[in-house]
Design an enzyme around this catalytic site. Structure first.
Site, PDB file in Angstrom:
ATOM      1  N   HIS A 292       0.838  -1.202   0.000  1.00 22.78           N
ATOM      2  CA  HIS A 292       0.000   0.000   0.000  1.00 22.78           C
ATOM      3  C   HIS A 292       0.876   1.258   0.000  1.00 22.78           C
ATOM      4  O   HIS A 292       0.822   2.072   0.928  1.00 22.78           O
ATOM      5  CB  HIS A 292      -0.926  -0.002   1.220  1.00 22.78           C
ATOM      6  N   ASN A 298      -4.088   2.852  -4.707  1.00 26.09           N
ATOM      7  CA  ASN A 298      -3.308   1.611  -4.680  1.00 26.09           C
ATOM      8  C   ASN A 298      -3.994   0.485  -5.444  1.00 26.09           C
ATOM      9  O   ASN A 298      -3.338  -0.269  -6.172  1.00 26.09           O
ATOM     10  CB  ASN A 298      -3.066   1.183  -3.231  1.00 26.09           C
ATOM     11  N   GLY A 299      -5.317   0.360  -5.278  1.00 26.79           N
ATOM     12  CA  GLY A 299      -6.039  -0.716  -5.953  1.00 26.79           C
ATOM     13  C   GLY A 299      -5.997  -0.577  -7.461  1.00 26.79           C
ATOM     14  O   GLY A 299      -5.707  -1.542  -8.185  1.00 26.79           O
TER      15      GLY A 299
END
Length: 393
Positions: A292, A298-299
């Site tokens: 992260h 981040n995703g």
């Protein structure tokens, strides 16, 4: 500062939740879970399997780290539900919480080779689908259209997973016209522009470039993902601790060393040569979101990184659908607890679906009359890109 960095560098970096910090349950809950386990076993003995399944799951809700419950439920799944893969997952979970559990060790030793064989057959099936896709000419107009539509689907679903409320039609309109949709959140529309720019960068710059994936590549992807929404944080590693639900990622001070460790692994032929491309892409995605490294995005960056790895191995980019959001997060959470294989299988299914849809959509449907364009209506957002062209002779 140098000593602190050296201490962090010497610390073993793991990609797994610290089990010693898991919340302990009360004695009352533990006893209630044990009672539920005994009841479930009694129900199994009298062949009331559906009731037993519900009681097993209730027991695990009460005490999710109880190795005895995990082992018994695993055996129930193996022998009465014929679900070897999930059974082996529960044996693994039991060993994560109690590595010396003899029953779990023996059961895992017996079932692991069988599960690995099943997984390998799945990869072989997917590889054969990929070969079938490559037999379709690039000039096929239906395949070209399917790939173009998949581009908009990726932007829509990847943003929607993160809570973006724009629908598929609005997303496509923004990308194609570069104009805003009246009455909609400006931030959400900027997220569409950002992901569009990041996708172009991955497709046009990184996929066909030779060499390793670098930290600068990841920063450049993130700079585009978040650049329209938060230009200050875009492409910058976080400086503060973040929390993802109950999961606590590495501290900000640890992030650079984690990323260095991650990229060495990702680019090491010795470490990754035995991994199927799907395994490599899925594990890379998991490790990245575990670290992260950014405050936000981040995703989306992790899913782009996963697809970059897949595309470099000849696979088309895969889409994790908005409707799969909770399943996706559940498998990532299981990986946090020590078993990344359910997440790998999930990405394998997404890859299989993508290949199957491309192959199917490359074939025109033939009837009589005139050329028609079909869709499922204004509100059928997830099916909007699955409309078919009917060729008429």
């Amino acid at each position: 500062m140098h000593n602190q960095r050296q201490e962090l560098a010497n610390k073993q970096r793991t990609y797994m939740r610290d089990q010693s910090k898991q919340k302990n349950i009360s004695n009352d809950l533990h006893q209630e879970a044990e009672s539920a386990l005994n009841l479930a076993l009694q129900l199994v003995a009298v062949h009331k399997f559906e009731k037993a399944r519900k009681i097993f799951e209730h027991a695990l809700t009460l005490d999710p780290q109880n190795s005895d419950i995990l082992v018994e439920y695993g055996q129930f799944l193996e022998y009465h539900q014929m679900d070897l893969i999930r059974a082996e997952q529960f044996y693994t979970r039991a060993l994560v919480h109690q590595p010396s559990n003899f029953r779990a060790l023996e059961l895992k030793k017996r079932t692991l080779p069988l599960v690995q064989e099943i997984d390998q057959k799945q990869f072989t099936f997917i590889d054969n689908l990929l070969k079938e896709l490559y037999r379709i000419p690039d000039t096929n107009p239906y395949l070209r259209r399917a790939k173009r539509d998949a581009y908009y689907l990726h932007i829509y679903h990847s943003n929607a997973i993160e809570g973006n409320t724009l629908n598929l039609r609005e997303t496509r309109y923004i990308v194609e016209t570069r104009m805003a949709v009246p009455g909609k959140s400006l931030v959400e529309q900027q997220e569409v522009f950002g992901l569009d720019l990041a996708l172009q960068y991955v497709n046009c710059t990184l996929v066909n470039r030779l060499g390793s994936i670098t930290l600068e590549d990841i920063l450049q992807i993130h700079r585009r993902v978040l650049g329209f929404v938060d230009p200050v944080q875009a492409g910058q590693l976080r400086k503060h601790q973040v929390y993802v639900g109950s999961f606590v990622p590495p501290t900000a001070a640890e992030v650079p060393d984690y990323l260095d460790d991650f990229l060495k692994w990702l680019n090491s032929l010795e470490d990754t040569r035995d991994l199927h491309a799907i395994e490599l892409a899925a594990i890379a995605h998991y490790k990245f979101v575990y670290i992260h490294p950014f405050i936000d995005g981040n995703g989306r960056t992790g899913r782009l990184l996963m697809n970059l790895i897949l595309m470099r191995s000849g696979f088309p980019p895969v889409i994790i659908k908005k409707s799969e959001r909770f399943t996706y997060y559940s498998y990532l959470n299981q990986a946090n607890d020590g078993d990344v294989r359910p997440f790998i299988r999930f990405i394998a299914k997404c890859t299989e679906r993508t290949l199957t849809e491309f192959i199917h959509q490359s074939q025109p449907t033939r009837t009589t009359g005139q050329e028609l364009r079909l869709n499922d209506g204004e509100n059928a957002e997830d099916n909007f890109m699955e409309e078919r062209v009917i060729m008429v002779e």
